[in-house]
Motif scaffolding. Structure first.
Motif, short mmCIF file in Angstrom:
data_model
loop_
_atom_site.label_atom_id
_atom_site.label_comp_id
_atom_site.label_asym_id
_atom_site.label_seq_id
_atom_site.Cartn_x
_atom_site.Cartn_y
_atom_site.Cartn_z
N ALA A 170 7.03 4.35 -2.50
CA ALA A 170 7.28 5.68 -3.27
C ALA A 170 8.78 5.07 -3.78
CB ALA A 170 7.34 7.04 -2.50
N SER A 171 9.46 5.99 -4.63
CA SER A 171 10.63 5.64 -5.13
C SER A 171 11.80 5.44 -4.16
CB SER A 171 11.31 7.12 -6.06
OG SER A 171 11.31 8.20 -5.13
N ASN A 172 12.06 6.04 -3.16
CA ASN A 172 13.06 5.93 -2.08
C ASN A 172 12.24 5.07 -0.97
OD1 ASN A 172 15.43 5.68 -0.78
ND2 ASN A 172 15.37 7.85 -0.14
N SER A 173 12.00 3.79 -1.17
CA SER A 173 10.96 3.21 -0.38
C SER A 173 11.68 1.67 0.38
CB SER A 173 9.63 2.98 -0.98
OG SER A 173 9.91 2.29 -2.28
N TRP A 174 10.91 1.14 1.03
CA TRP A 174 10.95 -0.25 1.33
C TRP A 174 10.94 -0.98 0.15
CZ3 TRP A 174 13.34 -1.23 5.30
CH2 TRP A 174 13.01 -0.45 6.78
N TRP A 175 9.81 -0.66 -0.86
CA TRP A 175 9.51 -1.47 -1.94
C TRP A 175 10.84 -1.71 -2.97
CZ3 TRP A 175 7.91 -5.04 -4.82
CH2 TRP A 175 7.68 -5.08 -6.29
N LEU A 176 11.67 -0.37 -2.95
CA LEU A 176 12.56 -0.16 -3.85
C LEU A 176 13.81 -1.14 -3.18
CD1 LEU A 176 14.47 0.81 -6.18
CD2 LEU A 176 14.72 2.84 -4.76
N ARG A 177 14.14 -0.94 -1.97
CA ARG A 177 15.04 -1.64 -0.98
C ARG A 177 14.99 -3.11 -1.32
NH1 ARG A 177 14.68 2.96 0.83
NH2 ARG A 177 16.53 4.23 2.11
N LEU A 178 13.54 -3.75 -1.16
CA LEU A 178 13.37 -4.97 -1.49
C LEU A 178 13.81 -5.73 -2.83
CD1 LEU A 178 11.91 -7.80 -0.52
CD2 LEU A 178 10.04 -6.95 -1.20
N VAL A 179 13.40 -5.02 -3.97
CA VAL A 179 13.59 -5.26 -5.26
C VAL A 179 15.34 -5.19 -5.37
CG1 VAL A 179 13.43 -4.52 -7.79
CG2 VAL A 179 11.53 -4.74 -6.09
N GLY A 180 15.55 -4.15 -4.73
CA GLY A 180 17.24 -3.91 -5.06
C GLY A 180 18.09 -4.94 -4.49
N TRP A 181 18.11 -5.44 -3.11
CA TRP A 181 18.47 -6.41 -2.72
C TRP A 181 18.30 -7.74 -3.28
CZ3 TRP A 181 23.07 -5.79 -0.52
CH2 TRP A 181 23.41 -4.43 -0.24
N LEU A 182 16.98 -8.07 -3.53
CA LEU A 182 16.54 -9.20 -4.31
C LEU A 182 17.38 -9.43 -5.46
CD1 LEU A 182 14.89 -11.87 -4.19
CD2 LEU A 182 13.23 -10.28 -5.41
N LEU A 183 17.56 -8.36 -6.14
CA LEU A 183 18.39 -8.63 -7.36
C LEU A 183 19.84 -8.76 -7.04
CD1 LEU A 183 17.14 -5.63 -9.62
CD2 LEU A 183 16.81 -8.01 -9.93
N GLY A 221 0.87 -1.08 0.12
CA GLY A 221 -0.10 0.11 -0.17
C GLY A 221 0.85 1.21 -0.10
N GLU A 222 0.22 2.39 0.26
CA GLU A 222 0.72 3.71 0.40
C GLU A 222 1.19 3.99 1.75
OE1 GLU A 222 -1.46 6.48 -1.61
OE2 GLU A 222 -1.29 5.67 -3.67
N GLY A 223 1.72 5.21 1.96
CA GLY A 223 2.01 5.59 3.19
C GLY A 223 3.27 5.31 3.90
N ARG A 224 3.67 5.37 5.04
CA ARG A 224 4.99 5.20 5.52
C ARG A 224 5.12 4.13 6.69
NH1 ARG A 224 8.41 9.05 4.14
NH2 ARG A 224 9.99 8.80 5.76
N LEU A 225 5.95 3.41 6.70
CA LEU A 225 6.09 2.25 7.57
C LEU A 225 7.60 2.29 8.33
CD1 LEU A 225 5.26 -0.66 8.38
CD2 LEU A 225 6.60 -1.67 6.22
N THR A 226 7.50 1.88 9.57
CA THR A 226 8.65 1.81 10.50
C THR A 226 9.02 0.59 10.79
OG1 THR A 226 8.05 4.27 11.45
CG2 THR A 226 9.54 2.64 12.76
N ILE A 227 10.21 0.13 10.64
CA ILE A 227 10.77 -1.11 10.95
C ILE A 227 12.04 -0.70 11.87
CG2 ILE A 227 11.63 -3.13 10.00
CD1 ILE A 227 10.09 -2.99 7.55
N GLY A 228 12.04 -1.29 13.01
CA GLY A 228 12.96 -0.97 13.72
C GLY A 228 13.31 0.48 14.01
N LEU A 229 14.35 1.11 13.55
CA LEU A 229 14.93 2.35 13.79
C LEU A 229 14.52 3.15 12.46
CD1 LEU A 229 18.07 2.04 15.67
CD2 LEU A 229 15.94 2.63 16.65
N TRP A 230 14.16 2.61 11.48
CA TRP A 230 14.31 3.08 10.19
C TRP A 230 12.76 3.26 9.71
CZ3 TRP A 230 16.84 -1.31 11.07
CH2 TRP A 230 18.03 -1.32 11.61
N THR A 231 12.32 4.59 9.16
CA THR A 231 11.14 4.82 8.54
C THR A 231 11.13 5.13 7.04
OG1 THR A 231 10.24 5.54 10.83
CG2 THR A 231 9.11 6.28 8.89
#
Length: 329
Positions: free
Chosen positions: A156-169, A141-151
């Motif tokens: 969005a472009s600089n997001s958890w989604w991008l981090r997931l895709v980047g590190w999966l690659l 979904g949209e919005g913001r998410l906090t995991i541990g110390l990081w929000t």
């Protein structure tokens, strides 16, 4: 405590940042070139820029996400073939000069005012023009998410989604390299690295194997270029000569001809730089040194540290000196 927590959050965020993932992908590609095959490619930034342009230009033209990714990969393949045909017969320094020149040609063409409508010239392509397909592909979904110390934003472009895709690659690329290293194809590449004349005497087409390695490593660089520009924009000067030298530094730091060396090198490189600059910003008065000066000084410290590493452990942290394609003594 708040200051320490802020410092810890900023520094550890670099471990899984998109930029770190992008450089890890580029370093994995360079590892195929240099670590496995012995190709002194000094133009990895050119492959990253080709991937970034291929993805952004086709997305702006209305292509779907999967087609734009294929266009980025295809542009890297075409660039590798055009670059490889006249240069792969060169050795050592001559190949390095040719590849760095090719990467500079890509950057200067991207800056050309004649292509302003396509590449944006020196201003580049704004991120909002080509990020929508990637953001729209997010299953979250949209919005913001906090995991541990990081929000961060969720999609969005600089997001958890991008981090997931980047590190999966990154994980898939590392797995592919591991499989290649243990395959007959990978053993031929290592043989070319050690003595290509001996491999040629066994009936192997050395040029074809080099071209395959150049293409595969270039595709890794192109994927890294996509991840690199998604949090920001496609600006040709942001993927110039310094980026290639950073990728080389990362590879040597982690260890060439290893599977996880490029990944470890990318993490340590950006974490170290973030730690140095953030600590200095906290303890050094602004009247003595401005933030840009602190950032530049951080690069100096990282550079000196790496010089010491090259002197005393040239194979890197995970590397084996016997695997080096060149003698650094």
């Amino acid at each position: 405590m708040d200051t320490f927590e802020t410092l810890f959050t900023r520094v550890t965020a670099e471990i899984f940042s998109p930029i770190t993932a992008a450089y890890a992908l580029a370093a994995i590609g360079l590892n195929i070139h240099f670590g496995l095959t012995g190709l002194l490619n000094m133009g990895q930034a050119g492959f990253m820029l080709m991937g970034a342009y291929g993805f952004a230009i086709t997305t702006i033209a209305g292509w779907p996400l999967w087609a734009s990714v294929l266009a980025a990969v295809g542009s890297a393949v075409v660039f590798a073939v055009i670059l490889g045909i006249p240069t792969l017969k060169l050795r050592g320094d001559y190949l390095a000069i040719a590849t760095i020149a090719a990467a500079e040609i890509v950057r200067l063409v991207g800056r050309s005012t004649a292509l302003t409508d396509v590449t944006g010239a020196s201003n580049g392509l704004l991120g909002n023009a080509f990020k929508h397909t990637f953001i729209g592909a997010s299953p979250f979904g949209e919005g913001r998410l906090t995991i541990g110390l990081w929000t961060y934003a969720i999609s969005a472009s600089n997001s958890w989604w991008l981090r997931l895709v980047g590190w999966l690659l990154v994980a898939l690329a590392a797995l592919l390299v591991w499989r290649l290293v243990t395959s007959p194809w990978g053993r031929v590449l290592k043989g070319i690295r050690e003595d290509e004349d001996a491999v040629r005497s066994l009936g192997k087409n050395v040029f074809a194997y080099k071209m395959q390695a150049l293409i595969l490593g270039g595709v890794m660089g192109a994927l890294g270029g996509i991840i690199f520009v998604l949090p920001q924009a496609v600006q040709p000067d942001s993927l110039g000569r310094p980026v290639t030298f950073y990728v080389w530094t990362i590879l040597i730091l982690g260890g060439a001809a290893t599977v996880l060396g490029p990944v470890l090198g990318a993490v340590l490189f950006w974490v170290s730089l973030s730690l140095i600059t953030n600590v200095m910003e906290m303890v050094v008065p602004s009247s003595f040194m401005t933030d840009p000066q602190i950032e530049n000084f951080g690069w100096v410290i990282v550079g000196v540290t790496l010089m010491v590493l090259i002197i005393f452990r040239p194979q890197g942290i995970l590397g084996d000196r016997k695997e080096l394609a060149i003698d650094v003594r």
